[in-house]
Design a protein around this motif. Structure first.
Motif, PDB file in Angstrom:
ATOM      1  N   ILE A   1     -15.365  -0.963  -7.970  1.00  0.00           N
ATOM      2  CA  ILE A   1     -14.477  -0.304  -8.934  1.00  0.00           C
ATOM      3  C   ILE A   1     -13.198  -1.104  -9.098  1.00  0.00           C
ATOM      4  O   ILE A   1     -12.701  -1.289 -10.219  1.00  0.00           O
ATOM      5  N   GLN A   2     -12.673  -1.620  -8.018  1.00  0.00           N
ATOM      6  CA  GLN A   2     -11.465  -2.441  -8.117  1.00  0.00           C
ATOM      7  C   GLN A   2     -11.733  -3.743  -8.868  1.00  0.00           C
ATOM      8  O   GLN A   2     -10.887  -4.203  -9.653  1.00  0.00           O
ATOM      9  N   LEU A   3     -12.900  -4.333  -8.662  1.00  0.00           N
ATOM     10  CA  LEU A   3     -13.264  -5.547  -9.395  1.00  0.00           C
ATOM     11  C   LEU A   3     -13.323  -5.277 -10.895  1.00  0.00           C
ATOM     12  O   LEU A   3     -12.854  -6.088 -11.708  1.00  0.00           O
ATOM     13  N   TYR A   4     -13.893  -4.143 -11.272  1.00  0.00           N
ATOM     14  CA  TYR A   4     -13.983  -3.803 -12.695  1.00  0.00           C
ATOM     15  C   TYR A   4     -12.603  -3.517 -13.277  1.00  0.00           C
ATOM     16  O   TYR A   4     -12.308  -3.919 -14.404  1.00  0.00           O
ATOM     17  N   LYS A   5     -11.773  -2.850 -12.520  1.00  0.00           N
ATOM     18  CA  LYS A   5     -10.430  -2.561 -13.022  1.00  0.00           C
ATOM     19  C   LYS A   5      -9.622  -3.843 -13.253  1.00  0.00           C
ATOM     20  O   LYS A   5      -8.826  -3.919 -14.183  1.00  0.00           O
TER      21      LYS A   5
ATOM     22  N   PHE B   1     -23.376  -7.160 -28.104  1.00  0.00           N
ATOM     23  CA  PHE B   1     -22.370  -8.087 -27.571  1.00  0.00           C
ATOM     24  C   PHE B   1     -22.847  -8.706 -26.267  1.00  0.00           C
ATOM     25  O   PHE B   1     -22.769  -9.937 -26.064  1.00  0.00           O
ATOM     26  N   ALA B   2     -23.336  -7.869 -25.350  1.00  0.00           N
ATOM     27  CA  ALA B   2     -23.753  -8.352 -24.033  1.00  0.00           C
ATOM     28  C   ALA B   2     -24.914  -9.335 -24.139  1.00  0.00           C
ATOM     29  O   ALA B   2     -24.987 -10.300 -23.376  1.00  0.00           O
ATOM     30  N   GLU B   3     -25.808  -9.108 -25.079  1.00  0.00           N
ATOM     31  CA  GLU B   3     -26.954  -9.995 -25.250  1.00  0.00           C
ATOM     32  C   GLU B   3     -26.536 -11.354 -25.801  1.00  0.00           C
ATOM     33  O   GLU B   3     -27.064 -12.400 -25.394  1.00  0.00           O
TER      34      GLU B   3
ATOM     35  N   LEU C   1     -21.813  -3.507 -20.477  1.00  0.00           N
ATOM     36  CA  LEU C   1     -20.605  -4.211 -20.055  1.00  0.00           C
ATOM     37  C   LEU C   1     -20.702  -4.440 -18.546  1.00  0.00           C
ATOM     38  O   LEU C   1     -21.198  -3.590 -17.807  1.00  0.00           O
ATOM     39  N   SER C   2     -20.224  -5.606 -18.099  1.00  0.00           N
ATOM     40  CA  SER C   2     -20.425  -5.997 -16.707  1.00  0.00           C
ATOM     41  C   SER C   2     -19.274  -6.890 -16.245  1.00  0.00           C
ATOM     42  O   SER C   2     -18.391  -7.256 -17.024  1.00  0.00           O
TER      43      SER C   2
END
Length: 238
Positions: free
Chosen positions: A230-234, A158-160, A193-194
Motif C-alpha cells: 500500500i505504501q509503494l502504491y501511494k 492504457f495498461a495494455e 493499474l499497477s
C-alpha cells in the motif's frame, strides 16, 4: 494528491475458495486503512462469487475512510443495497451477468435517458455517483448531463498499450480528464493499474481524484506484504 482506494474483492475470492473466514475480510479492510489506504472499494455481483452482500453491510459498520461500492444499477438488488448502506460513493458499471471483470464503459449517449433515471435515486440520497466510461470525449461530455458527479476512466486499454508506447497509451486519458475537469466532473480511474504504470498515469492524467486498485495490489502483496505494498502504491501517486 490522488487518493488510493483498495479494492478487496480478491480477498473475498480467497476466503470463499475454502469457506470459513480466512482471510478475514473485515480485518483486511481495517488493515488497509491502517496502512494508508484512503478508501475501500467493493464490487458485489449477483452470484456473490467474491464480495457477499452481507460483507457490504459489515464493512459499512467499520470503515473509517471512504466506502466505494461498484456494480450494475440495472440489478434491483444492487440499488437496494447501496441505498440501504449509504456509502460515500457508488460507481455504476455496465457489467453483464456472469462477467469475470469489467471490460468497457457506458455508452453515455445511447444510454443517456437510462443513466439519468438510474442515477437519480442515488443523487437524491446524497451519495456521490461515478459512472464507468471509456476515454472518449463524447462519452465524457454526455456523462455530465446524466447527473453524475464523477467519471471513472476504464484503464485496461492504457495498461495494455503502456509497455509498447507510454505516450500513446495515455493520450486519450489526458484529454478525457482535462475535458471532465472543464465541465465540472471529478475523475477517478481503475482497472489494471499497477506499480509498473501507475506513476506515469498519475503524472500525465490530471486532475485525478482517485484510483481504485485491487488485483495488481493484492498480487504484489504476496511478495511485498500488504502494508509495504500500500505504501509503494501511494508513493506512485505523489
Amino acid at each position: 494528491m490522488t487518493r488510493l482506494s483498495v479494492n478487496i474483492n480478491k480477498i473475498a475470492t480467497l476466503r470463499n475458495s475454502r469457506g470459513g473466514n480466512n482471510p478475514d475480510l473485515i480485518q483486511v479492510a481495517l488493515d488497509c486503512e491502517r496502512f494508508g489506504a484512503e478508501g475501500i472499494t467493493v464490487h458485489p455481483r449477483p452470484d456473490e462469487r467474491h464480495i457477499r452482500y452481507s460483507d457490504v453491510y459489515a464493512l459499512k459498520k467499520v470503515i473509517q475512510t471512504e466506502f466505494n461500492i461498484e456494480g450494475n444499477p440495472l440489478e434491483e438488488k444492487f440499488v437496494e443495497l447501496v441505498l440501504d448502506v449509504m456509502p460515500e460513493q457508488v460507481t455504476l458499471v455496465p457489467d453483464a451477468l456472469g462477467q469475470i471483470t469489467s471490460n468497457h464503459g457506458w455508452d453515455t449517449i445511447k444510454h443517456q435517458d437510462l443513466l439519468i433515471r438510474l442515477i437519480a435515486p442515488f443523487k437524491a440520497a446524497g451519495i456521490r455517483t461515478s459512472i464507468f466510461v471509456d476515454p472518449i470525449l463524447e462519452m465524457v461530455e454526455a456523462a455530465k448531463s446524466t447527473g453524475a458527479d464523477r467519471i471513472e476512466l476504464y484503464t485496461e486499454p492504457f495498461a495494455e498499450e503502456f509497455p509498447n508506447d507510454p505516450t500513446k497509451s495515455v493520450a486519450s486519458y489526458r484529454k478525457a480528464a482535462f475535458r471532465a475537469h472543464q465541465i465540472g466532473l471529478g475523475v477517478n480511474a481503475g482497472h489494471d493499474l499497477s506499480l509498473e504504470n501507475l506513476a506515469f498515469f498519475n503524472a500525465n492524467v490530471q486532475p485525478l481524484d482517485e484510483v481504485s486498485i485491487g488485483h495488481a495490489l493484492i498480487c504484489d502483496a504476496l511478495y511485498y506484504g500488504l502494508e509495504n505494498t500500500i505504501q509503494l502504491y501511494k508513493r506512485q501517486l505523489i
